[in-house]
Design a protein around this motif. Structure first.
Motif, PDB file in Angstrom:
ATOM      1  N   ALA A  31       0.677  -1.042   0.142  1.00 46.59           N
ATOM      2  CA  ALA A  31      -0.091  -0.078  -0.030  1.00 46.59           C
ATOM      3  C   ALA A  31       0.769   1.246  -0.063  1.00 46.59           C
ATOM      4  CB  ALA A  31      -0.952   0.057   1.269  1.00 46.59           C
ATOM      5  N   ASP A  32       2.113   1.125   0.685  1.00 51.43           N
ATOM      6  CA  ASP A  32       2.774   2.345   0.738  1.00 51.43           C
ATOM      7  C   ASP A  32       3.271   2.736  -0.813  1.00 51.43           C
ATOM      8  OD1 ASP A  32       2.929   3.077   3.350  1.00 51.43           O
ATOM      9  OD2 ASP A  32       4.849   2.093   3.878  1.00 51.43           O
ATOM     10  N   LYS A  33       3.461   1.696  -1.713  1.00 52.27           N
ATOM     11  CA  LYS A  33       4.081   1.784  -3.031  1.00 52.27           C
ATOM     12  C   LYS A  33       2.982   2.469  -4.001  1.00 52.27           C
ATOM     13  CE  LYS A  33       5.958  -0.232  -7.342  1.00 52.27           C
ATOM     14  NZ  LYS A  33       4.686   0.232  -7.920  1.00 52.27           N
ATOM     15  N   ALA A  35       0.536   4.191  -2.453  1.00 56.79           N
ATOM     16  CA  ALA A  35       0.490   5.567  -2.119  1.00 56.79           C
ATOM     17  C   ALA A  35       1.352   6.418  -2.859  1.00 56.79           C
ATOM     18  CB  ALA A  35       0.526   5.669  -0.708  1.00 56.79           C
ATOM     19  N   HIS A  36       2.432   5.975  -2.990  1.00 56.67           N
ATOM     20  CA  HIS A  36       3.641   6.922  -3.614  1.00 56.67           C
ATOM     21  C   HIS A  36       3.015   7.128  -5.182  1.00 56.67           C
ATOM     22  CE1 HIS A  36       7.133   5.412  -0.617  1.00 56.67           C
ATOM     23  NE2 HIS A  36       5.985   6.160  -0.180  1.00 56.67           N
ATOM     24  N   ASP A  37       2.776   5.969  -5.929  1.00 60.50           N
ATOM     25  CA  ASP A  37       2.247   6.163  -7.206  1.00 60.50           C
ATOM     26  C   ASP A  37       1.122   7.131  -7.577  1.00 60.50           C
ATOM     27  OD1 ASP A  37       4.086   4.228  -8.106  1.00 60.50           O
ATOM     28  OD2 ASP A  37       2.725   2.529  -8.183  1.00 60.50           O
ATOM     29  N   ASN A  65       7.652  16.510  -3.011  1.00 63.26           N
ATOM     30  CA  ASN A  65       8.916  16.369  -1.698  1.00 63.26           C
ATOM     31  C   ASN A  65       8.174  15.606  -0.411  1.00 63.26           C
ATOM     32  OD1 ASN A  65      10.818  16.236   0.174  1.00 63.26           O
ATOM     33  ND2 ASN A  65      11.522  18.486  -0.403  1.00 63.26           N
ATOM     34  N   ARG A  66       8.296  14.251  -0.732  1.00 62.19           N
ATOM     35  CA  ARG A  66       7.609  13.364   0.410  1.00 62.19           C
ATOM     36  C   ARG A  66       8.106  13.746   1.755  1.00 62.19           C
ATOM     37  NH1 ARG A  66       7.890   8.910  -3.027  1.00 62.19           N
ATOM     38  NH2 ARG A  66       8.995   7.866  -1.397  1.00 62.19           N
ATOM     39  N   ALA A  67       9.412  13.930   1.881  1.00 59.06           N
ATOM     40  CA  ALA A  67      10.075  14.082   3.277  1.00 59.06           C
ATOM     41  C   ALA A  67       9.505  15.370   3.672  1.00 59.06           C
ATOM     42  CB  ALA A  67      11.675  14.307   2.902  1.00 59.06           C
ATOM     43  N   LEU A  83      -4.810  15.084   4.235  1.00 61.86           N
ATOM     44  CA  LEU A  83      -3.905  14.335   3.406  1.00 61.86           C
ATOM     45  C   LEU A  83      -4.587  12.953   3.152  1.00 61.86           C
ATOM     46  CD1 LEU A  83      -1.484  13.894   1.259  1.00 61.86           C
ATOM     47  CD2 LEU A  83      -0.050  13.091   3.396  1.00 61.86           C
ATOM     48  N   ASN A  84      -4.958  12.318   3.920  1.00 63.84           N
ATOM     49  CA  ASN A  84      -5.541  11.175   4.023  1.00 63.84           C
ATOM     50  C   ASN A  84      -6.828  11.217   3.365  1.00 63.84           C
ATOM     51  OD1 ASN A  84      -3.686  10.183   5.637  1.00 63.84           O
ATOM     52  ND2 ASN A  84      -4.825   9.934   7.566  1.00 63.84           N
ATOM     53  N   LYS A  85      -7.451  12.055   3.733  1.00 58.87           N
ATOM     54  CA  LYS A  85      -8.942  12.180   2.976  1.00 58.87           C
ATOM     55  C   LYS A  85      -8.705  12.350   1.336  1.00 58.87           C
ATOM     56  CE  LYS A  85     -13.414  14.436   3.522  1.00 58.87           C
ATOM     57  NZ  LYS A  85     -13.772  15.719   3.626  1.00 58.87           N
ATOM     58  N   ALA A 160       1.476   8.962  15.115  1.00 59.53           N
ATOM     59  CA  ALA A 160       0.579   9.204  14.389  1.00 59.53           C
ATOM     60  C   ALA A 160      -0.512   8.085  13.881  1.00 59.53           C
ATOM     61  CB  ALA A 160       0.993   9.795  13.252  1.00 59.53           C
ATOM     62  N   GLN A 161      -0.204   6.968  14.797  1.00 64.29           N
ATOM     63  CA  GLN A 161      -0.540   5.768  14.504  1.00 64.29           C
ATOM     64  C   GLN A 161      -1.426   5.101  15.693  1.00 64.29           C
ATOM     65  OE1 GLN A 161       2.331   3.217  12.550  1.00 64.29           O
ATOM     66  NE2 GLN A 161       2.238   4.402  10.765  1.00 64.29           N
ATOM     67  N   LEU A 162      -2.263   4.088  15.568  1.00 68.87           N
ATOM     68  CA  LEU A 162      -2.748   3.627  16.562  1.00 68.87           C
ATOM     69  C   LEU A 162      -1.717   2.929  17.392  1.00 68.87           C
ATOM     70  CD1 LEU A 162      -5.783   2.908  17.430  1.00 68.87           C
ATOM     71  CD2 LEU A 162      -5.661   0.790  16.157  1.00 68.87           C
TER      72      LEU A 162
HETATM   73  C1  LIG Z   1       3.250  11.454   4.272  1.00 73.71           C
HETATM   74  C2  LIG Z   1       4.121  10.722   3.056  1.00 73.71           C
HETATM   75  C3  LIG Z   1       4.082  11.711   2.031  1.00 73.71           C
HETATM   76  C4  LIG Z   1       5.414  10.378   3.762  1.00 73.71           C
HETATM   77  O1  LIG Z   1       6.162   9.903   2.486  1.00 73.71           O
HETATM   78  P1  LIG Z   1       7.474   8.978   2.936  1.00 73.71           P
HETATM   79  O2  LIG Z   1       7.960   8.412   1.682  1.00 73.71           O
HETATM   80  O3  LIG Z   1       8.389   9.640   3.862  1.00 73.71           O
HETATM   81  O4  LIG Z   1       7.329   7.888   3.992  1.00 73.71           O
HETATM   82  P2  LIG Z   1       6.212   6.288   3.368  1.00 73.71           P
HETATM   83  O5  LIG Z   1       5.143   6.968   2.447  1.00 73.71           O
HETATM   84  O6  LIG Z   1       7.356   5.252   3.162  1.00 73.71           O
HETATM   85  O7  LIG Z   1       5.695   5.882   4.774  1.00 73.71           O
HETATM   86  C5  LIG Z   1       6.354   5.514   5.920  1.00 73.71           C
HETATM   87  C6  LIG Z   1       5.414   4.945   6.678  1.00 73.71           C
HETATM   88  O8  LIG Z   1       4.843   5.957   7.494  1.00 73.71           O
HETATM   89  C7  LIG Z   1       3.496   5.884   8.092  1.00 73.71           C
HETATM   90  N1  LIG Z   1       2.572   6.565   7.531  1.00 73.71           N
HETATM   91  C8  LIG Z   1       2.313   6.878   6.088  1.00 73.71           C
HETATM   92  N2  LIG Z   1       1.425   7.734   5.954  1.00 73.71           N
HETATM   93  C9  LIG Z   1       1.041   7.812   7.008  1.00 73.71           C
HETATM   94  C10 LIG Z   1      -0.387   8.570   7.583  1.00 73.71           C
HETATM   95  N3  LIG Z   1      -1.134   9.181   6.659  1.00 73.71           N
HETATM   96  N4  LIG Z   1      -0.645   8.252   8.936  1.00 73.71           N
HETATM   97  C11 LIG Z   1      -0.010   7.620   9.770  1.00 73.71           C
HETATM   98  N5  LIG Z   1       1.160   6.892   9.545  1.00 73.71           N
HETATM   99  C12 LIG Z   1       1.524   6.871   8.028  1.00 73.71           C
HETATM  100  C13 LIG Z   1       3.357   4.108   7.714  1.00 73.71           C
HETATM  101  O9  LIG Z   1       3.679   3.261   8.527  1.00 73.71           O
HETATM  102  C14 LIG Z   1       4.345   3.980   6.343  1.00 73.71           C
HETATM  103  O10 LIG Z   1       4.860   2.731   6.237  1.00 73.71           O
HETATM  104  C15 LIG Z   1       3.378   9.524   2.639  1.00 73.71           C
HETATM  105  O11 LIG Z   1       3.611   8.530   3.574  1.00 73.71           O
HETATM  106  C16 LIG Z   1       1.960   9.530   2.396  1.00 73.71           C
HETATM  107  O12 LIG Z   1       1.643  10.299   1.229  1.00 73.71           O
HETATM  108  N6  LIG Z   1       1.122   9.205   3.179  1.00 73.71           N
HETATM  109  C17 LIG Z   1      -0.380   9.424   2.895  1.00 73.71           C
HETATM  110  C18 LIG Z   1      -0.859   8.164   2.543  1.00 73.71           C
HETATM  111  C19 LIG Z   1      -1.262   7.078   3.128  1.00 73.71           C
HETATM  112  O13 LIG Z   1      -2.095   6.972   4.027  1.00 73.71           O
HETATM  113  N7  LIG Z   1      -0.097   6.223   3.101  1.00 73.71           N
HETATM  114  C20 LIG Z   1      -0.308   4.701   3.898  1.00 73.71           C
HETATM  115  C21 LIG Z   1      -0.830   3.624   2.878  1.00 73.71           C
HETATM  116  S1  LIG Z   1      -1.912   2.827   4.026  1.00 73.71           S
END
Ligand SMILES: CC(C)(COP(=O)(O)OP(=O)(O)OC[C@H]1O[C@@H](n2cnc3c(N)ncnc32)[C@H](O)[C@@H]1O)[C@@H](O)C(=O)NCCC(=O)NCCS
Ligand SMILES: Nc1ncnc2c1ncn2[C@@H]1O[C@H](COP(=O)(O)OP(=O)(O)OP(=O)(O)O)[C@@H](O)[C@H]1O
Length: 226
Positions: A31-33, A35-37, A65-67, A83-85, A160-162
């Protein structure tokens, strides 16, 4: 098709377990991949997110810039919710497309690596639910070492997570990844055996072959009766 849910906390070791399952031949949807796509430059997800967060979150190339975006949303729950929404429908579509592809291939067991499986209330899709657990100190230490984040940012991401303890208590299967990689690999061997146990009747009926059989059956029966 059996859809196994693989989840956990940030840096708890989901990708490590996914990789080990992949080595053993299990297809994994990440799912992370996805989300990146859906955030790639020019996509509808990208347009929506740039509309909300502005041009400041873009690199010179126009990619997000995801960071930087991570820094913003992990420090502010309201922005994270936005962002989630914004991305939720695109991620859901990507997830279902990948599942459908696996179903068409005739896959019997697929693993869905979804970090927010509980938070996004997607647990109904998966059985069993596997949680990759580590204790809090190990989680923070591995996150700091992997992502080179300031301590406060690492803590924000965990918060940020449960809580991982809550996820562990809701799991059908727990992989304790606090120990060595070798120890985790042994648990993955056991998981591999469990998830490859024979399919239940419901899973068989919903498999590609199952659906083909009952649709053919219904067509033949209809033809005989008419
Ligand atoms: C915030 C973003 C830009 C950060 O990107 P980045 O490359 O630095 O991190 P990456 O995507 O690899 O995520 C790393 C981990 O962060 C945690 N994480 C990511 N998004 C979230 C979120 N919205 N809430 C809580 N934890 C999160 C997860 O454990 C994930 O495995 C990216 O994570 C993002 O777009 N998140 C929103 C989409 C989402 O919900 N992704 C999770 C897929 S279920
Ligand atoms: N058993 C282990 N022993 C030592 N290091 C480990 C172990 N398992 C994972 N790691 C390391 O911990 C870090 C986090 O693991 P991994 O990337 O698999 O977590 P993740 O849950 O997929 O993270 P994210 O939620 O950010 O996607 C990685 O650097 C990984 O190499």
């Amino acid at each position: 098709m059996r859809m196994v849910g693989l989840t956990g906390g940030i840096a708890s070791g989901k990708s490590t377990v996914s990789k080990e399952l992949g080595i053993r031949g299990v297809p994994v949807i990440d799912a992370d991949k996805i989300a990146h796509d859906v955030l790639r430059k020019g996509t509808r997800g990208w347009k929506r997110v740039v509309g909300i967060f502005g041009q400041d979150i873009l690199l010179g190339s126009g990619e997000v810039n995801r960071a930087r975006l991570g820094e913003i949303v992990f420090a502010d729950p309201a922005k994270r919710k936005q962002l989630n929404k914004a991305l939720e429908p695109f991620i859901a579509f990507g997830l279902w497309s990948e599942i459908f592809k696996q179903w068409l291939y005739g896959t019997h067991v697929v693993v869905l690596d979804v970090p927010l499986l509980f938070e996004a209330k997607l647990t109904w899709m998966t059985k069993p639910i596997v949680v990759v657990w580590v204790d809090r100190e190990t989680q923070e230490a591995r996150l700091l070492k992997r992502d080179h984040l300031p301590e406060e940012q690492a803590r924000n991401r965990i918060l940020a997570q449960l809580p991982l303890e809550v996820k562990r208590d809701k799991a059908d299967i727990v992989i304790d990844n606090t120990g060595t990689l070798e120890n985790t690999k042994l648990q993955v061997d056991q998981l591999f055996t469990t998830i490859n146990a024979p399919l239940s009747l419901k899973e068989l009926l919903l498999s590609r072959t199952g659906v083909l059989c009952w649709v053919t059956g219904v067509v033949i029966l209809g033809w005989l009766l008419l």
